[in-house]
Design an enzyme around this catalytic site. Structure first.
Site, short mmCIF file in Angstrom:
data_model
loop_
_atom_site.label_atom_id
_atom_site.label_comp_id
_atom_site.label_asym_id
_atom_site.label_seq_id
_atom_site.Cartn_x
_atom_site.Cartn_y
_atom_site.Cartn_z
N HIS A 291 39.72 48.76 49.46
CA HIS A 291 40.56 49.02 48.74
C HIS A 291 39.92 49.71 47.26
O HIS A 291 41.28 50.24 46.63
CB HIS A 291 41.51 47.55 48.15
N GLN B 74 40.40 49.58 36.90
CA GLN B 74 41.74 49.44 36.95
C GLN B 74 42.22 48.99 35.86
O GLN B 74 42.86 48.61 34.65
CB GLN B 74 42.08 47.87 38.10
N CYS C 261 48.95 45.82 45.51
CA CYS C 261 47.28 46.41 43.73
C CYS C 261 47.72 46.45 42.64
O CYS C 261 49.56 45.89 42.58
CB CYS C 261 47.65 47.54 43.88
#
Ligand code: GNR
Ligand code: NI
Length: 167
Positions: A133, A51, A91
């Site tokens: 996740h 990310q 998220c």
């Protein structure tokens, strides 16, 4: 303290498969520090290196309310899982979107900690959801990918609208 920019869905870089960490050295520990600063500031309960556009297998998680229980997972592997549970997920790469996702209820994960030592952990509840996740991010997968095409289209439209409003 260094805050790293978080890639926003549908940035194609979120679909990169991360590479294993060879040696857990000070450079990796600096990444862990910057990732945890970024996670706490967001705020979020987890963050995968993917990310922040670093494609190595590093995850930070802290599900505590006091933000004093940081858990680091390097090169994580799920070695056992059982049951199924559905949880509403969000998220940091898909801001403002919350949808139910079905995952394993209990997992056993094996990983390296920030010192490079191997450990094994049994997890359930939010921690199990979060580990799965984050491990998906390392495989280039975002929770939106589990949803129907129709829901994905609606999410893309909503995110585009949100982005227009901040510009
Ligand atoms: O902050 C986060 N909250 C969350 C809530 C339910 C299920 C998963 C998560 S992870 C998310 C942070 C994030 O995007 N990690 O990749
Ligand atoms: Ni995420």
């Amino acid at each position: 303290m260094a805050l790293l920019p978080i890639l926003q869905y549908p940035n194609p870089k979120l679909y990169t498969v991360a590479a294993p960490v060879g040696v857990v050295n000070d450079e990796i520990r600096k990444l862990i520090k910057d990732m945890s600063d970024t996670m706490y500031a967001a705020p979020g309960v987890g963050l995968a290196a993917t990310q922040v556009n670093d494609h190595r297998r590093v995850i930070v998680i802290d599900i505590s309310e006091a933000h004093d229980q940081l858990q680091v997972f390097i090169n994580p592997e799920i070695i056992a899982s059982s049951g199924t549970a559905t949880c509403e997920e969000g998220c940091l790469s898909v801001p403002g979107i919350f949808e139910k996702v079905k995952r394993a209820e209990r997992i056993t994960v094996c990983a390296l900690d920030a010192r490079g030592h191997s450990f094994t952990l049994d997890a359930e509840g939010l921690l199990a959801v979060c580990i799965q996740h984050e491990m998906d991010h390392l495989e280039g997968k975002v929770f939106v990918d589990y949803l129907s095409r129709l829901k994905q289209q609606r999410i893309l439209a909503k995110l585009k609208k949100q982005q227009r409003q901040v510009m």
